[in-house]
Design a protein around this motif. Structure first.
Motif, PDB file in Angstrom:
ATOM      1  N   ARG A  54       0.821  -1.222   0.000  1.00 44.79           N
ATOM      2  CA  ARG A  54       0.000   0.000   0.000  1.00 44.79           C
ATOM      3  C   ARG A  54       0.852   1.269   0.000  1.00 44.79           C
ATOM      4  O   ARG A  54       0.525   2.251  -0.691  1.00 44.79           O
ATOM      5  CB  ARG A  54      -0.928  -0.006   1.213  1.00 44.79           C
ATOM      6  N   ILE A  59      -2.991  10.601   6.395  1.00 43.17           N
ATOM      7  CA  ILE A  59      -4.275   9.881   6.406  1.00 43.17           C
ATOM      8  C   ILE A  59      -4.901   9.826   7.798  1.00 43.17           C
ATOM      9  O   ILE A  59      -5.866   9.096   8.012  1.00 43.17           O
ATOM     10  CB  ILE A  59      -4.107   8.456   5.854  1.00 43.17           C
ATOM     11  N   LEU A  84      -5.949   7.398  12.056  1.00 45.36           N
ATOM     12  CA  LEU A  84      -5.635   6.088  11.503  1.00 45.36           C
ATOM     13  C   LEU A  84      -6.607   5.016  11.993  1.00 45.36           C
ATOM     14  O   LEU A  84      -6.917   4.942  13.185  1.00 45.36           O
ATOM     15  CB  LEU A  84      -4.212   5.679  11.909  1.00 45.36           C
ATOM     16  N   SER A  85      -7.063   4.201  11.065  1.00 44.38           N
ATOM     17  CA  SER A  85      -7.833   3.023  11.440  1.00 44.38           C
ATOM     18  C   SER A  85      -6.870   1.884  11.768  1.00 44.38           C
ATOM     19  O   SER A  85      -5.668   1.974  11.500  1.00 44.38           O
ATOM     20  CB  SER A  85      -8.747   2.604  10.295  1.00 44.38           C
ATOM     21  N   GLN A 102      -6.689  -0.855  10.214  1.00 45.12           N
ATOM     22  CA  GLN A 102      -6.150  -1.349   8.951  1.00 45.12           C
ATOM     23  C   GLN A 102      -5.060  -0.431   8.419  1.00 45.12           C
ATOM     24  O   GLN A 102      -4.065  -0.893   7.842  1.00 45.12           O
ATOM     25  CB  GLN A 102      -7.259  -1.489   7.906  1.00 45.12           C
ATOM     26  N   ASP A 103      -5.214   0.876   8.617  1.00 41.83           N
ATOM     27  CA  ASP A 103      -4.155   1.812   8.212  1.00 41.83           C
ATOM     28  C   ASP A 103      -2.857   1.491   8.948  1.00 41.83           C
ATOM     29  O   ASP A 103      -1.776   1.469   8.347  1.00 41.83           O
ATOM     30  CB  ASP A 103      -4.570   3.258   8.529  1.00 41.83           C
ATOM     31  N   ASP A 113      -1.321  -1.680   7.574  1.00 45.34           N
ATOM     32  CA  ASP A 113      -0.720  -1.486   6.247  1.00 45.34           C
ATOM     33  C   ASP A 113       0.601  -0.722   6.344  1.00 45.34           C
ATOM     34  O   ASP A 113       1.573  -1.039   5.637  1.00 45.34           O
ATOM     35  CB  ASP A 113      -1.686  -0.728   5.339  1.00 45.34           C
TER      36      ASP A 113
END
Length: 366
Positions: free
Chosen positions: A202, A233, A236-237, A239-240, A243
């Motif tokens: 990513r 971004i 952050l989640s 998943q972020d 990644d």
């Protein structure tokens, strides 16, 4: 031959008794770890996201006597039966070094035993001989919280540094990345855990120094790229975070592989008669499975044996210090006037190669 080892260079309080049987012939090595007691201080430092030197030193003071007693008890060896006392004298946090070395001096003086001041990096460098009986010479990749180096290990006390980091150590980069992403301390294991569910493709993070004629490492720019990506971004989640961790880890493995490949080629040139050459990976970061997988594949392709000591002997421990003491005793290099040895917060394993990042009042930084 039995040696009591003491290690207090950072945030582990450790003591160990290691024995060697089989005589003094260089080709005969039958070492045995009789005890290896390690007390981690992770909980004490977790709230701060890193090791606090004063907290570490005080924890060593409180724990070390009991740890040494436990190591002797576990080994079923009395202090009278120990042949020498070996202690880490540097490099590391000076407060912890003072605690360990002064304790070792007191024990050696009270028991009338030789004292051996050990370079912490030499402990890592010689561990593969303790675990695998590896013959000299071999190549060492040391990747820890404080050091990232490639060293040609040619003999006891005979080391040549071929590469080092020009900024951050790799373990430090892992810890700082974890902190930026809100992951708990220690950073390395938690970044690796998060990366399992991440997409390594990513983020196109840089591979510092890849392809450079200079053989060294650099991780500061990669760390900056992680911060910029996370800021761009935010918030952050999960998943972020995963990644970013996976992409960071992939970049690290790729950069390490490029640097190590150069060292393997150089080793072939400098030691053409060495049969079955070996790469040893030591230090806490050596436990990372992605990095190990990359280096194993690289060694297989280049015709090198890949060796990584068990994880408990890759991280800081006293068995490697006791073993380094045995190696120096066997080689007649125990040193003189160790009772007057002053702890060194900076102590390059290879004192011949020029430091990459300069020197200060406390000596060379790398």
């Amino acid at each position: 031959m039995r040696v009591l080892g003491i290690e207090t260079s950072c945030d582990e309080t450790a003591a160990s008794v290691v024995a060697l049987d089989g005589g003094s012939a260089p080709e005969i090595l039958s070492p045995k770890i009789l005890s290896n007691v390690v007390l981690s201080q992770i909980e004490e430092h977790a709230a701060f996201g890193g090791v606090v030197p004063e907290i570490a030193a005080r924890a060593h003071v409180e724990a070390l006597d009991g740890i040494v007693e436990a190591a002797l008890t576990d080994s079923a060896v009395s202090l009278d039966e120990v042949d020498a006392v070996a202690a880490t004298a540097g490099p590391g946090l000076v407060g912890g070094l003072i605690v360990g070395l002064m304790t070792a001096k007191a024990i050696a003086a009270a028991a009338n035993k030789p004292l051996i001041a050990i370079n912490h990096l030499e402990g890592h460098a010689l561990t593969a001989r303790l675990t695998d009986g590896l013959d000299f010479p071999y190549l060492l990749l040391l990747v820890s919280g404080g050091h990232t180096q490639i060293v040609a290990v040619r003999g006891v006390g005979d080391y040549q540094r071929w590469a080092s980091t020009i900024d951050d150590a790799l373990g430090e980069a892992f810890d700082k990345t974890a902190k930026m992403l809100g992951l708990p301390y220690p950073g390395g294991p938690n970044v690796e855990k998060a990366a399992v569910s991440g997409n390594a493709g990513r983020f196109a993070f840089p591979r510092p120094m890849k392809g450079s004629a200079q053989p060294d490492f650099s991780f500061s720019g990669l760390k900056t790229a992680v911060r910029q990506a996370a800021t761009a971004i935010a918030p952050l989640s999960d998943q972020d975070v995963a990644d970013i961790c996976a992409s960071f880890q992939a970049a690290v493995a790729d950069a390490l592989g490029d640097r190590v490949a150069r060292a393997l080629a150089r080793f072939r040139l400098e030691f053409p008669d060495k049969a079955n050459p070996a790469l040893v990976v030591a230090g806490g970061v050596a436990a990372n499975r992605t990095i190990k997988g990359t280096l194993e594949a690289l060694c297989s392709k280049a015709g090198f044996t890949f060796l990584a000591p068990p994880q408990k002997l890759c991280t800081d421990n006293a068995a490697m210090i006791a073993w380094a003491g045995i190696e120096r005793l066997r080689a007649g290099m125990a040193g003189e006037n160790a009772a007057d040895f002053v702890p060194r917060s900076r102590w390059p394993l290879d004192s011949v190669s020029a430091p990459l990042v300069g020197s200060g009042r406390r000596g060379a930084k790398a």
